[in-house]
Every structure is written in structure tokens, then in C-alpha cells.
Scaffold this motif. Structure first.
Motif, PDB file in Angstrom:
ATOM      1  N   PRO B   4      29.439  69.445 -62.794  1.00  0.00           N
ATOM      2  CA  PRO B   4      30.061  68.509 -61.859  1.00  0.00           C
ATOM      3  C   PRO B   4      30.240  67.105 -62.451  1.00  0.00           C
ATOM      4  CG  PRO B   4      28.366  69.777 -60.740  1.00  0.00           C
ATOM      5  CD  PRO B   4      28.255  70.115 -62.195  1.00  0.00           C
ATOM      6  N   SER B   5      29.222  66.598 -63.131  1.00  0.00           N
ATOM      7  CA  SER B   5      29.340  65.232 -63.653  1.00  0.00           C
ATOM      8  C   SER B   5      30.401  65.168 -64.739  1.00  0.00           C
ATOM      9  CB  SER B   5      27.991  64.750 -64.186  1.00  0.00           C
ATOM     10  OG  SER B   5      27.549  65.619 -65.203  1.00  0.00           O
ATOM     11  N   GLY B   6      30.524  66.234 -65.509  1.00  0.00           N
ATOM     12  CA  GLY B   6      31.568  66.274 -66.538  1.00  0.00           C
ATOM     13  C   GLY B   6      32.948  66.272 -65.917  1.00  0.00           C
ATOM     14  N   ARG B   7      33.100  67.032 -64.840  1.00  0.00           N
ATOM     15  CA  ARG B   7      34.396  67.088 -64.173  1.00  0.00           C
ATOM     16  C   ARG B   7      34.754  65.741 -63.571  1.00  0.00           C
ATOM     17  NH1 ARG B   7      34.336  72.837 -60.882  1.00  0.00           N
ATOM     18  NH2 ARG B   7      34.245  74.182 -62.713  1.00  0.00           N
ATOM     19  N   ILE B   8      33.774  65.105 -62.959  1.00  0.00           N
ATOM     20  CA  ILE B   8      34.029  63.791 -62.362  1.00  0.00           C
ATOM     21  C   ILE B   8      34.444  62.796 -63.440  1.00  0.00           C
ATOM     22  CG2 ILE B   8      32.946  61.825 -61.173  1.00  0.00           C
ATOM     23  CD1 ILE B   8      31.246  63.887 -59.633  1.00  0.00           C
ATOM     24  N   THR B   9      33.778  62.887 -64.589  1.00  0.00           N
ATOM     25  CA  THR B   9      34.118  61.983 -65.698  1.00  0.00           C
ATOM     26  C   THR B   9      35.556  62.202 -66.140  1.00  0.00           C
ATOM     27  OG1 THR B   9      31.823  62.078 -66.444  1.00  0.00           O
ATOM     28  CG2 THR B   9      33.442  61.202 -68.000  1.00  0.00           C
ATOM     29  N   ILE B  10      35.937  63.466 -66.269  1.00  0.00           N
ATOM     30  CA  ILE B  10      37.314  63.763 -66.702  1.00  0.00           C
ATOM     31  C   ILE B  10      38.309  63.285 -65.644  1.00  0.00           C
ATOM     32  CG2 ILE B  10      38.943  65.631 -67.178  1.00  0.00           C
ATOM     33  CD1 ILE B  10      36.593  67.153 -68.451  1.00  0.00           C
ATOM     34  N   SER B  11      37.986  63.513 -64.384  1.00  0.00           N
ATOM     35  CA  SER B  11      38.877  63.054 -63.307  1.00  0.00           C
ATOM     36  C   SER B  11      39.023  61.539 -63.337  1.00  0.00           C
ATOM     37  CB  SER B  11      38.327  63.480 -61.943  1.00  0.00           C
ATOM     38  OG  SER B  11      38.266  64.886 -61.845  1.00  0.00           O
ATOM     39  N   ALA B  12      37.902  60.857 -63.557  1.00  0.00           N
ATOM     40  CA  ALA B  12      37.945  59.390 -63.616  1.00  0.00           C
ATOM     41  C   ALA B  12      38.797  58.933 -64.792  1.00  0.00           C
ATOM     42  CB  ALA B  12      36.531  58.824 -63.721  1.00  0.00           C
ATOM     43  N   LEU B  13      38.682  59.643 -65.906  1.00  0.00           N
ATOM     44  CA  LEU B  13      39.481  59.273 -67.091  1.00  0.00           C
ATOM     45  C   LEU B  13      40.966  59.479 -66.816  1.00  0.00           C
ATOM     46  CD1 LEU B  13      37.354  60.685 -70.051  1.00  0.00           C
ATOM     47  CD2 LEU B  13      38.005  58.296 -69.690  1.00  0.00           C
ATOM     48  N   VAL B  14      41.303  60.596 -66.203  1.00  0.00           N
ATOM     49  CA  VAL B  14      42.713  60.863 -65.892  1.00  0.00           C
ATOM     50  C   VAL B  14      43.241  59.831 -64.898  1.00  0.00           C
ATOM     51  CG1 VAL B  14      44.306  62.511 -64.831  1.00  0.00           C
ATOM     52  CG2 VAL B  14      42.549  63.321 -66.400  1.00  0.00           C
ATOM     53  N   ALA B  15      42.438  59.494 -63.890  1.00  0.00           N
ATOM     54  CA  ALA B  15      42.854  58.483 -62.911  1.00  0.00           C
ATOM     55  C   ALA B  15      43.063  57.138 -63.603  1.00  0.00           C
ATOM     56  CB  ALA B  15      41.811  58.356 -61.800  1.00  0.00           C
ATOM     57  N   ALA B  16      42.160  56.813 -64.521  1.00  0.00           N
ATOM     58  CA  ALA B  16      42.305  55.547 -65.258  1.00  0.00           C
ATOM     59  C   ALA B  16      43.575  55.559 -66.099  1.00  0.00           C
ATOM     60  CB  ALA B  16      41.083  55.325 -66.145  1.00  0.00           C
ATOM     61  N   LEU B  17      43.864  56.701 -66.704  1.00  0.00           N
ATOM     62  CA  LEU B  17      45.094  56.821 -67.494  1.00  0.00           C
ATOM     63  C   LEU B  17      46.319  56.619 -66.607  1.00  0.00           C
ATOM     64  CD1 LEU B  17      44.456  59.808 -69.934  1.00  0.00           C
ATOM     65  CD2 LEU B  17      45.193  57.501 -70.551  1.00  0.00           C
ATOM     66  N   ALA B  18      46.260  57.164 -65.403  1.00  0.00           N
ATOM     67  CA  ALA B  18      47.383  57.006 -64.470  1.00  0.00           C
ATOM     68  C   ALA B  18      47.587  55.533 -64.128  1.00  0.00           C
ATOM     69  CB  ALA B  18      47.136  57.807 -63.195  1.00  0.00           C
ATOM     70  N   VAL B  19      46.499  54.818 -63.926  1.00  0.00           N
ATOM     71  CA  VAL B  19      46.591  53.390 -63.627  1.00  0.00           C
ATOM     72  C   VAL B  19      47.175  52.639 -64.824  1.00  0.00           C
ATOM     73  CG1 VAL B  19      45.268  51.313 -63.114  1.00  0.00           C
ATOM     74  CG2 VAL B  19      44.729  53.430 -61.934  1.00  0.00           C
ATOM     75  N   VAL B  20      46.733  53.003 -66.011  1.00  0.00           N
ATOM     76  CA  VAL B  20      47.254  52.362 -67.227  1.00  0.00           C
ATOM     77  C   VAL B  20      48.749  52.660 -67.377  1.00  0.00           C
ATOM     78  CG1 VAL B  20      47.152  52.423 -69.750  1.00  0.00           C
ATOM     79  CG2 VAL B  20      45.039  52.295 -68.424  1.00  0.00           C
ATOM     80  N   ALA B  21      49.125  53.913 -67.098  1.00  0.00           N
ATOM     81  CA  ALA B  21      50.551  54.277 -67.196  1.00  0.00           C
ATOM     82  C   ALA B  21      51.375  53.459 -66.209  1.00  0.00           C
ATOM     83  CB  ALA B  21      50.717  55.764 -66.923  1.00  0.00           C
ATOM     84  N   LEU B  22      50.814  53.257 -65.014  1.00  0.00           N
ATOM     85  CA  LEU B  22      51.513  52.461 -63.999  1.00  0.00           C
ATOM     86  C   LEU B  22      51.766  51.049 -64.503  1.00  0.00           C
ATOM     87  CD1 LEU B  22      52.510  52.305 -61.032  1.00  0.00           C
ATOM     88  CD2 LEU B  22      50.193  51.610 -60.401  1.00  0.00           C
TER      89      LEU B  22
END
Lengths: 494, 234
Positions: B4-22
Motif C-alpha cells: 500500500p505505501s508503495g502504491r501511494i508513493t507512486i500515485s503521489a509521484l504521478v499526481a505531482a507529475l500531472a501538476v508539473v505538466a499543468l
């Protein structure tokens, strides 16, 4: 010793929490994006909330206290501070045009503006006075927490109360889709589609009793499906159905057709299957009695209150939430005339009703997304319909649930046109109610579940196909944000 | 990484990437209040020919005027001569010329909205009085005119023809240069504009709600759901 949760229950709960947070987050964004008072009838609904919170009484159905204005002085004064009337449908100035909210304007005064309690008094609940008080009493709690705050803070707090209800609605849409397909992927796709759906998010982020009605009707649709699908219908389920049906009557009666469906499904479902005929009949009677009793427990106080406060001697209360007697009186226009009128409106009207007004018409119904979006969504209906046909033909296990949901959606459309638009309005006055897309949101969750089911069927239930739906929903949501930002704030992207 | 913690980390990274892309998405927002008078109830200001001058004054609500548009009429003729447009700003009680433009009257289209763009944009001050002058040469047979709206009155606006004040305003519009860049570059004025009705606490709530929603959405989409096996059905 508490029963241990299964891994599936844990996963469903986990999904529900995430869906709730997505739904709430999206609606909080809408709460902030929509300029104050820029949603249909928000001033009236807010007046009802204010009347309850400030004056501690349910608004009168008749004249009310004539010492006070129809709408609070505080609210009408705020329009000048906000400069919103120069842009929105509240009142664009003649002879001048402002493309968007003024850049050069003292918004700080608007943000800090609050009037003394004496200027918050109202005669009654403005145009919303006829509605039952449940939603408004709930929202008044949020209003009261910010009682000493500026007007805008109270408005946003009241909007947030709607947003909470909207987010919960997404959770029930998840449960409904789960009940239909027993697939977390379907349930997530349906719930996220609702969470991100522009028009639903827009309405449930404003002060509007539709937010409560959507929640109750979606929960009821779910329970109706549960009642149909489960082999054993318990007293608790019957009571739950009764409570939800009762809540419909004390939030907004537009969803009243679901009550008939709920009662019907409950009546035909077998209670604990018994070989003894008398026990079977007895259990069905008990189930229906539980249903009716639960409904009445919720509704009787409101019915008694309305009967006691109605001044009309004939005891005929025609506005929603009251006692309606002799509704079949004074029909001057026939059904044939109504159908002829509806046909004469042409395809443009139905395009507006089922596409623009349904998927996204913002502000005071003057803000539209690009036309290509609505055209694309039209194709979505076609694709989903083909997929549903495939589902019905191939998947015997899904037939009953699919047909029930289809019946709910189509039934509600028929009720709105024939019972509401025709019987209550056109038959008497020669003009319809003025149907809008959001009136069909009572059965939005079943519709979205059917769309997901149809889409999935076309791809033979491949899991990747269903995951495209949340992505598409996100694109639609971003487009709607962009539309709002462009229209009201002059912000352009790309 | 599958826990679970690994998945949350990956989700957070993807969300951060989305913000950066924005942050790389081009965007623009208004820096001034574009303004225009409507043409309803409009009538001609009168013939404009050699020796006549029409001046529309207004108060600037921005700092860089990018374009001015006027609605002119040619009486259905191809007129000879030039149309002269001058923009002046009032500085310490004196008019200072910011721009002069001339156009061939022969190329004008009857009733067109003639746009005059300024590159670079005209630098003015908020609240400064601006004068938009229109004149034409040649004799009355080659006159053009400017549409006006006698019913439009706004604070700070004044229309004169040959120095005589008129009732109403000319039909014209002002476009101010927008603040443009990527979302990342203009994030501060963009965020302030989008949340113009909110106080700091409200802005913080919206930002947190949006980020949490994004994270939850990414998590749901990424990790999806396995179909339930038939053995687990009730």
C-alpha cells in the motif's frame, strides 16, 4: 467480538472513501469557481437557509412577514459590491458590455462585506418557500457556524454543505454500479463519472435543494436494485426503502416516481421463502407495512405541519411538499395538444435538453462548453445503447438489473414529461414547466451505470476499456473548468 | 513497491507529475477591463471630413492598450483620402500623443469594426484619461462617419465633435494587453484571479481539496480493481 471484515469489504470501503474525496474535492473547486449568486435560483435557496438560521422558523407558504423584504437587504446590497451583475444573467447592463468580471474592482470590500442581523431578515423563503425544509435545515447548520463571518463566507459554507451531499451521492452511485456488475472497475468508473460530471458537480456545488434530492434518489435507486437482486429481503431493507422514500417527499418531490417503483419491487419480491402460503403472505404484508410505516414516520410531521399552516379552505396545497387533492381538476389543454407542441419544438430543443442542459450549461444557463463536446457526448449515448443491447443479449445474469435500471431512467423521463410538464403545467396553463437537464439527475446514477455497462460490453468487459471512462470524465471536467474561467474570469488556456 | 505505501508513493509521484505538466500549459489572463459600447440604438455621429474632429475620451482600466476598435461607416461609397486615428493620454493636464495611425478610406468597408493594433502596446496608467480622435481629409463628398450610441453613458467617458459635447458615447472598444505565459510563469496572478472572491483561508481550502482529489483520482485509476471471483459472490 466485532465481526472481521472481509478483504472485499475493506477494498470497497477504501474505494468509497477515495470516491468521496474526489467528489468532494471537485465540488469544492466548483464552489470557488462559480461566482456568487451565479447559479439558478441560488439567491432564493440561500434566502430560505437564511430565514431558517436567522429567524428560526420555516418560511411561510403565503405572505410571510411583510415587515421584511422578499430577499435580504444584505444579499441585494452584495450584488453591487461583487459587480457580478455586469456579467451574469442576474442583470447585464444595457448599453455596455463587460466580457468578464472586472479586473479593476475593489474585491476586498466584497470579501469582507457583512450586514447586521437586522438586514438579514426576510419575509419568507423567496421563490423557494414552497419546498420542504430538510435540505435547508441541514444547510442552516453550516450557515450558523459562520454566523459572524462575512456574507461570502456564509454563502461558501452553505455551498460546501451541498458539496458534501454531492460527494455522498457519488458513493451511492458506486454502490449501485457495484450491485449491478459486481465489479470494482465498473463501480469506480460510474462513481468517478458522476464525481467529475460537470453539470452534476455544478448544481451540487451551489445552494440548491437538488443536492439533497439527488443523494436520496441515488441511494433509493441503489436500494431498489439491492431489493431486486438479493435472494432475501429483510425488514431492515424494507425500512431503509421506506425511510428513503419518505426523505424524497421531504426534500423535493420531483423524484416521487421512484416511490412507486420501490413499493412495487418490494411487493413482488419474495420475503424469506416459505412453503407455508400464509407465512409468505404474512411476511409480504409485514414488509410492506414496514415500508409504509418508515415512510410515514418521516413524512407525517411535515404533512401535519403543512395542513395546519395552509390557509386555503379547500385544503388544496399545490406547491411541492404539501397535500395535493383534486390534482385532476382544471385541465384545459389535452395530451394531444401537448404532444403536438412538443413535436413542434424540433430537434434543437431536445438537443438543448438532453445534451447541453444535461451535461453542462452553467451560470444562469447562459454558459456553454464548445458545441463539439455535446456532439461527442451524443455519440456516447449511441455507443452505450449498442453496448447495452449486446449486454442484454449475451449476459443473462445481468438482464434483470439492467432492465430495472433502464426502466428507472426511462420511467423518470416519462414521469417528468407527462406527469409534471404536461399534467401540472401544460394542461392548466398551455405552457410547460420549462424542463432542464438537471431534472433528470434523479436517475443519473442508473444512467451512468448503464453507460459503463454498455461501453464495457462492447469491449467484452476488458478492464482497460472501463478505465478510459474516468480519464474521459477528467477531460470533460477540465474543459468545464476552462469554460467557466474563460467566461467569468477572462482566463484562457492554450 | 507493491505494498500500500508503495502504491501511494507512486500515485503521489504521478499526481505531482500531472501538476508539473499543468505548469507548462500556455495561459493568459486579463490585465485590464476590456470595454466596449454596444451598437444598439446607434446613429452616425455626423459627417467627418477635412476640418472636423471627433474625440472620445475614456478612463483607462489597464496599463497597456493593445488595440482600439471603432465602428465606422462609408455611406456605401469608396471614398478618397485618409482616415486619421490618434491616441493621446492626459499627463499633468496636457495631452500627450501616444500613437498616430492613418488608413486609406478607399479600403474601408461600410459599417466595419476597424481595429487598430499597437505593437508594442501603448503604455498608460490605470485611471488615466485617454482620448481617441478620429478625423478624415477631403471634402464632404468623401466623408466617412463614426457610429455612436446616444443612450450609453458611463463614468469618465466624454464624446465631442468639433469641441461640442455629445450625449452618449461613440461605438468603440478597448482591448488591453493580457498577462501571458505558461501556467507556471503566471501562477501568482492566475491563482489570484481564479480565487478573486476568496480570502486566504478559502484559497488554502480549495488548493488542499484539489490536490487531495487529484491524488485520490490518480490512485483509483492507476491501481484499479481486480474483478471479483464467482466464489466470492454471495
Amino acid at each position: 467480538m466485532p465481526q472481521r471484515w472481509s478483504s472485499e469489504q475493506i477494498r470497497l470501503t477504501h474505494d468509497l472513501i477515495l470516491v468521496f474525496l474526489v467528489g468532494l474535492g471537485v465540488r469544492i473547486i466548483w464552489v470557488a469557481l462559480i461566482p456568487p449568486w451565479a447559479t439558478p435560483d441560488e439567491p432564493s435557496h440561500f434566502t430560505y437557509v437564511t430565514h431558517l438560521a436567522e429567524q428560526g422558523e420555516i418560511p411561510s407558504q403565503t405572505e410571510g412577514n411583510e415587515a421584511y423584504p422578499e430577499m435580504a437587504d444584505e444579499v441585494t446590497k452584495s450584488w453591487g459590491y461583487l459587480a457580478i451583475d455586469q456579467v451574469s444573467g442576474l442583470g447585464a447592463k444595457f448599453g455596455g458590455s463587460r466580457a468578464y468580471l472586472a479586473v479593476q474592482h475593489d474585491y476586498d470590500t466584497a470579501r469582507r462585506f457583512k450586514a447586521p442581523h437586522s438586514e438579514r431578515m426576510t419575509r419568507r423563503g423567496a421563490a423557494a418557500s414552497g419546498y420542504p425544509p430538510v435540505y435547508y435545515a441541514y444547510s442552516a447548520i453550516f450557515y450558523s457556524v459562520f454566523d459572524s463571518a462575512p456574507l461570502l463566507a456564509r454563502l461558501y459554507a452553505t455551498r460546501a454543505s451541498s458539496a458534501l451531499l454531492g460527494a455522498l451521492t457519488c458513493c451511492f452511485s458506486y454502490l449501485l454500479a457495484w450491485e449491478l456488475g459486481r465489479s470494482r472497475a465498473w463501480a469506480q468508473a460510474t462513481a468517478l463519472a458522476m464525481a467529475l460530471m460537470p453539470m452534476h458537480a455544478f448544481i451540487t456545488a451551489s445552494v440548491n435543494n437538488d443536492a439533497a434530492m439527488f443523494l436520496v434518489s441515488t441511494a433509493l435507486c441503489w436500494l431498489i436494485l439491492v431489493c431486486l437482486r438479493r435472494p432475501k429481503v429483510t425488514f431492515r431493507l424494507a425500512a431503509g426503502l421506506g425511510v428513503l422514500c419518505g426523505l424524497i417527499l421531504v426534500t423535493k418531490q420531483t423524484a416521487g416516481s421512484l416511490i412507486i417503483v420501490a413499493a412495487g419491487v418490494l411487493a413482488v419480491r419474495a420475503f424469506p421463502v416459505s412453503r407455508h402460503p400464509w407465512r409468505l403472505v404474512r411476511d409480504r404484508i409485514f414488509a410492506l407495512a414496514t415500508f409504509v410505516a418508515s415512510l410515514l414516520i418521516i413524512d407525517v410531521p411535515w404533512i401535519v405541519y403543512r395542513a395546519a399552516s395552509a390557509k386555503v379552505a379547500s385544503a388544496r396545497v399545490t406547491s411541492e411538499g404539501g397535500i395535493v387533492i383534486n390534482v385532476l381538476d382544471d385541465a384545459k389543454y389535452t395530451l394531444a395538444a401537448y404532444l403536438e407542441h412538443k413535436i413542434s419544438l424540433g430537434s434543437d430543443y431536445y438537443h438543448w435538453l438532453f445534451m447541453r442542459s444535461f451535461w453542462g450549461t452553467f451560470g444562469w444557463l447562459e454558459v456553454f462548453m464548445p458545441e463539439s463536446v455535446y456532439s461527442a457526448l451524443g455519440w456516447l449515448y449511441v455507443i452505450a445503447a449498442v453496448g447495452l443491447l449486446v449486454r442484454l443479449l449475451r449476459d443473462r445474469g445481468a438482464r434483470a438489473g439492467t432492465l430495472l435500471l433502464l426502466g428507472l431512467v426511462l420511467g423518470h423521463v416519462l414521469v417528468l414529461f407527462l406527469a409534471v410538464d404536461y399534467r401540472l403545467f401544460f394542461a392548466r396553463y398551455g405552457a410547460g414547466l420549462g424542463l432542464q437537464g438537471r431534472y433528470f439527475f434523479v436517475t443519473l446514477a442508473p444512467l451512468l451505470a448503464l453507460i459503463v455497462s454498455g461501453w464495457s460490453a462492447l469491449f467484452r468487459d476488458h478492464p482497460f476499456a472501463v478505465r478510459l471512462i474516468p480519464i474521459a470524465s477528467l477531460m470533460l471536467a477540465l474543459l468545464s473548468f476552462s469554460t467557466m474561467l474563460s467566461y467569468y474570469y477572462g482566463v484562457e488556456f492554450l | 513497491m507493491n505494498g500500500p505505501s508503495g502504491r501511494i508513493t507512486i500515485s503521489a509521484l504521478v499526481a505531482a507529475l500531472a501538476v508539473v505538466a499543468l505548469a507548462f500549459v500556455p495561459a493568459s489572463l486579463p490585465a485590464g477591463d476590456n470595454f466596449g459600447t454596444s451598437g444598439s440604438a446607434a446613429r452616425p455621429i455626423g459627417d467627418l471630413y477635412e476640418g472636423r474632429l471627433a474625440v472620445q475620451e475614456f478612463i483607462s482600466s489597464g496599463t497597456e492598450i493593445q488595440a482600439l476598435t471603432i465602428q465606422i461607416a462609408t455611406y456605401g461609397r469608396h471614398n478618397a483620402g485618409k482616415l486619421y486615428i490618434t491616441v493621446q493620454a492626459e499627463v499633468d493636464g496636457q495631452w500627450r500623443t501616444l500613437a498616430k495611425k492613418k488608413f486609406s478610406k478607399r479600403k474601408l468597408i461600410d459599417n466595419e469594426f476597424k481595429e487598430v493594433r499597437f505593437r508594442p502596446a501603448l503604455r498608460v496608467k490605470r485611471g488615466q484619461r485617454i482620448a481617441l480622435s478620429v478625423r478624415s481629409d477631403k471634402d464632404p463628398s468623401q466623408a466617412i462617419t463614426w457610429w455612436m450610441n446616444p443612450e450609453h453613458r458611463a463614468e469618465g467617458m466624454r464624446l465631442t465633435v468639433d469641441g461640442v459635447e455629445q450625449t452618449g458615447s461613440a461605438v468603440f472598444s478597448v482591448a488591453y494587453k493580457r498577462i501571458a505565459g505558461t501556467v507556471g510563469e503566471i501562477r501568482k496572478p492566475l491563482w489570484k484571479r481564479m480565487t478573486v472572491f476568496l480570502r486566504p483561508t478559502g484559497r488554502a481550502c480549495v488548493a488542499i481539496a484539489a490536490l487531495v482529489a487529484l491524488l485520490c483520482f490518480v490512485h483509483l485509476v492507476l491501481w484499479g480493481a481486480a474483478p471479483i471471483s464467482s466464489r466470492e459472490l454471495p
